[in-house]
Design an enzyme around this catalytic site. Sequence first.
Site, PDB file in Angstrom:
ATOM      1  CG  PHE D 122       6.834  17.518 -20.405  1.00 22.83           C
ATOM      2  CD1 PHE D 122       6.825  18.509 -21.373  1.00 22.83           C
ATOM      3  CD2 PHE D 122       6.129  17.717 -19.222  1.00 22.83           C
ATOM      4  CE1 PHE D 122       6.117  19.670 -21.162  1.00 22.83           C
ATOM      5  CE2 PHE D 122       5.417  18.887 -19.015  1.00 22.83           C
ATOM      6  CZ  PHE D 122       5.418  19.859 -19.993  1.00 22.83           C
ATOM      7  CD  GLN D 236       2.221  17.011 -10.227  1.00 23.13           C
ATOM      8  OE1 GLN D 236       1.524  17.593 -11.055  1.00 23.13           O
ATOM      9  NE2 GLN D 236       2.892  15.912 -10.500  1.00 23.13           N
ATOM     10  CG  HIS D 238       4.630  22.753 -11.853  1.00 25.66           C
ATOM     11  ND1 HIS D 238       5.769  23.470 -12.170  1.00 25.66           N
ATOM     12  CD2 HIS D 238       4.279  22.093 -12.974  1.00 25.66           C
ATOM     13  CE1 HIS D 238       6.079  23.252 -13.424  1.00 25.66           C
ATOM     14  NE2 HIS D 238       5.197  22.413 -13.948  1.00 25.66           N
ATOM     15  CG  LEU D 248       2.539  26.021 -14.750  1.00 30.42           C
ATOM     16  CD1 LEU D 248       3.136  25.214 -13.628  1.00 30.42           C
ATOM     17  CD2 LEU D 248       1.535  25.227 -15.537  1.00 30.42           C
ATOM     18  CD  GLU D 251       7.616  18.711 -15.746  1.00 29.27           C
ATOM     19  OE1 GLU D 251       6.832  18.924 -14.811  1.00 29.27           O
ATOM     20  OE2 GLU D 251       7.807  17.613 -16.268  1.00 29.27           O
ATOM     21  NE  ARG D 282       4.786  18.578 -13.757  1.00 35.68           N
ATOM     22  CZ  ARG D 282       3.699  18.956 -14.417  1.00 35.68           C
ATOM     23  NH1 ARG D 282       2.516  18.806 -13.853  1.00 35.68           N
ATOM     24  NH2 ARG D 282       3.775  19.483 -15.614  1.00 35.68           N
ATOM     25  CG  HIS D 352       0.560  22.115 -11.488  1.00 35.17           C
ATOM     26  ND1 HIS D 352       0.160  23.231 -12.177  1.00 35.17           N
ATOM     27  CD2 HIS D 352       0.736  21.147 -12.416  1.00 35.17           C
ATOM     28  CE1 HIS D 352       0.120  22.944 -13.464  1.00 35.17           C
ATOM     29  NE2 HIS D 352       0.431  21.685 -13.639  1.00 35.17           N
ATOM     30  NE  ARG D 393      -1.089  16.216 -13.592  1.00 38.92           N
ATOM     31  CZ  ARG D 393      -0.561  17.058 -14.476  1.00 38.92           C
ATOM     32  NH1 ARG D 393      -0.146  16.604 -15.641  1.00 38.92           N
ATOM     33  NH2 ARG D 393      -0.421  18.339 -14.206  1.00 38.92           N
TER      34      ARG D 393
END
Lengths: 117, 268, 154, 582
Positions: D122, D236, D238, D248, D251, D282, D352, D393
């Site tokens: 990730f 954030q 994304h 979304l 990821e 991100r 996000h 994050r």
Amino acid sequence: MPSKYSLLKESWNMILMYALALIMIFVLTFHLLLVSPLTGKTFDQVLTYSYVLHNLTYYRIVFGLLLYAAVIHGLNGLRVVLIEWLHVKRFQWIINIIIVILMAVLLAVGTYTLIAI
Amino acid sequence: MKVRIRRFDGQKEWWQDYEVDAKPSDTVLDILNRIREKHDHTLAFRQSCQMGSCGSCGMVINGLPALACQTRISELKTESIRLEPLYNYKVIKDLVVDLTDFVNKHRSVKPWMIRKNPQELEEAPMEFKVTPDQNLTFVQFDYCIMCGLCLAACPTVAIDPLFLGPQALAQAYRYIADPRDEGFEERIEILDDSHGVWRCHFAGACSYVCPKGVDPAKAIQYLKKEVLKYRLLHKKKVSVKPAELIQKPPPANAPKPPPFDFKIEGGE
Amino acid sequence: MEKEKEEKRYKSGLLRSLWPYKFNLERYTYTLHRITGVILILYLIAHVFEIYHIALGPVAWQQTMALLSSLGIWEKIGLWIIAGSALYHGANGLRLILNEAFGMLLGKPVLPEYPYTPTSLSRNQKIAIYTIVVIVVALWIWAGIYLLWGLGII
Amino acid sequence: METLDYDVAIVGTGLAGLRTAIEVLRRDKGRLGLRVAVISKLYLMRSHSVSAEGGTSAVLYPEEGDSFELMAWDTIKGSDFLADQDAVWRFVHLATQEIRLIERWGVPWNRRDDGRIEQRWFGGLSFPRATYAQDKTGFFEMRALYDTLLKYENWDRFDENFVTSIVIENNEFKGFTAIDLKTGNFRYFRAKAGVIATGGAGQLYRITSMAASSTGDGYGLAYNAGLPLKDMEFVQFHPTGLVPRGILITEAARGEGAYLINKDGERFMKKYAPSKMELAPRDIVSRAIMKEIMEGRGIYDDNSGLYHVWLDMRHLGKEKIEERLPFIREIGLKYLGIDIVDQPLPIRPTVHYNMGGIHVDIDGKVLNANGSPVKGLWAAGEAACVSIHGSNRLGSNGTNECLVYGYIVGNDVYNYIEKERPALPNPSQNILLAEEDRIFGKILGKESGGEDVYQIKDELKDTMEKYVHVYRTGSDLEKAVIKIKELKERYKYIKLSDKSRIFNYNLEHALELGFMLDIAEVIARGALLRTESRGAHARLDYPNRDDANWLKHTIALKGAEGPLFSYIPVKITMWKPVARVY
């Protein structure tokens, strides 16, 4: 919502339905063959007193089996349709009672007919 | 795009028509939002994720129960859209239906993990050993987003409100088929009832309208087979055991963070 | 049997339950299965009482036969429908038993893949239904000919 | 007005809310007979957590090279060193047990061939520790938690109750006031302990991957109750959101090896993160995409009028896509008719997550203006800012924060009630009557004024999308602050056209708009004052990180005519800040 009204579990009822259905596949086909063109008779000749009497007396056991299977399977099916359509929780036993009475009457009449001839 | 919506405000019901401009790539939910923002603020409908994974926007679109957020106008291929609240539910307002009955039925089939020794559910030193194939036996039925479309399509639910419904039965089978669960004996009393699993006659409408491919009809037929096998052969299901604890030192080439700048208590 | 007072549910009820428009093939078979079942059980009740007359001797039998033929063409059409119902109900019942008791024709649980065509309603099921329809219609026409014109083509 | 008495009232039923409810009931096991109220403005299984796709990271395989320090380091480095390192240290230790516990409750994690749980790469991780279930991880976790919650008895569900305010008197939590959408009557939940777990505020922006219900109610509730909000300016983005709507694209797609390519077909990530490329955190990937678009290498999409880049998964092969990314393929086919097996997806950064939130301490207790905990009030999940995420994050750290802090807050609530045995609070009635009059008298019953709720909401979304996006400048933020202040003025004159009591969504959206305007102002002013670039907050006029005077958390309190800002230091207990290169 589990109902505490059903005496025996519904699955036994369904096992009975499946068993009788399989029996009826054979027995009913046999019965239909007796009144079908394979017998070489036209439909009006099939309905004559003598031919029907001969069949009933000659194949008494087969028709007895067909009678019990059809009545029990059929009325059980009617019970399913009724409790689904009327969906009366508290009075479900009334439907069961009516079905059982009807079953008894039909079986009595049918059995009498088969025995009497 | 002409949109005809079934309205209900607590007392009276009526059909209301709207004329809205719509692009073919719009979804029905976009249209509904546009109507509410531009034409009529009193229109009530549920929405949340807008990507078809929460199940709020279930309604009947052109006669078929579907999710509004993922039904594209181009898919409908009709000039006008007819929107009604979900069948077989009590309508509260416009397209909003009352799901309390639906939710209680779901809860009544004990849709949670049951183990003979409940301590295994309390603390988990290691996970259960479930191979990918065992995983495959039940994961399809875990995709259920509880949108309620299957109950709107089911013929038995239409006549018998006491029927548990395809959703609850599919969730019961999800846990019965789960290799980790041992609660079949507990659940069979509820399922094997005069308004339980045997009121399903495989009309297949639930699987036809399911937006997530959960195929509840298949789950219920397998459930019937399990119930029959249990009644006739009294077969016991064997469930998986937890994996054993592995105490092995980390390999030498493990990636390492930079050294600590401070002394920390309990740091290895 | 008073029905429990439950709030009116939107478009629920018997008609909606039997009205399969816009739904899948299996829902049509459900409606047909239920209608044929009800027809058969009603006929069975009448049939048992009808055949009972055989035990009362030939005279009683002639009277029932006369009573029946007084219906004219309708008697034959009625029997034809009942024959069709029996054929369909039996054949479809076999398919249902295969599905429910033996878990066949449904396909294994799979990872749902978009667009979600449920395996329980896909190829196997369709093949079974179409064969049933073909066989039932063929026999039904044959029975019709036999009943209506009495030609008795074996 | 209905008064409902409960021991614990939980607002917001996403992963954090449900996990807290289960933890309280699990710890109680009937000893104290605690009664829990689970309140949600949606139905119980509809919260935005069901859309979490990627994964949940936890240290499951120390014997294969993972370690708590490594996860802590990834999280802290990913947060650009604004995270409180003591909280992160405690968080990484508890994540492992959470994954295994919810596996026991039924989560169908993807499995290795030997039956152990599977993990994958990730963004920003230095060990593949993102545990996943197909690509609907959040959804399966929510299902397992919801099903497990059904097992317990003494809790009541309050679906579709919109909480309008927190009742706090002399630093003690006294309950929540709410409207029951189904009947429209006003409810007061009197509870000894309250937990806020309402999630983020993505709906402030035009293009967001967040649900329509993520309107930042929790932040608004705390802000209006005089409680401080922390680090709100860190929003954030994304990097991979589907173009027309911002849905979304997890990821995990890049974790499985997808490429980001621009107009000329070039994998541009090697210019921005040479070693990690697409798997950088991100904020770095989002900035890279926006820079490509600003420098004209983006592709124009005439349907939605937006510029975007391509996310290419064609080289992964159909079999791997179906096994690991089935939901992504569904989204592509369903919304754009594109099959990712043979066509790339148009993607663009989408809002996000909100790193900021209600100011809480390491145990999840909500802190008041002068830093001491409010008696009886907790916050968990995205609504809270313990600040284990700092300024950015890491992917797959969101769901496990909800689970871990559900566990911590649940235990804390139980210990508080067991130890202190608090009595049921009885607030002064005029607070409740004033609240009821504010809603039904001043907002619903108002006849004057002509502003339209949805008109103001659209303008707010356009303002935030234009001025407070990935790249921010002082002048843009100034315009944003002025525009938001003007919108707040117009908000005073809104008039509702739906006067019914049953399911009055017009009223609900008006109240949500009130919260959104407050939060937008806090974000915009906070971003304006923070003159540096850190994590998700990138200023073109202050491009580099300034640890000397900006290594601190922003605290925003509701003032007379706008938020008042103060700053508190970051707890650095493990690593000193170093340059952040991937």
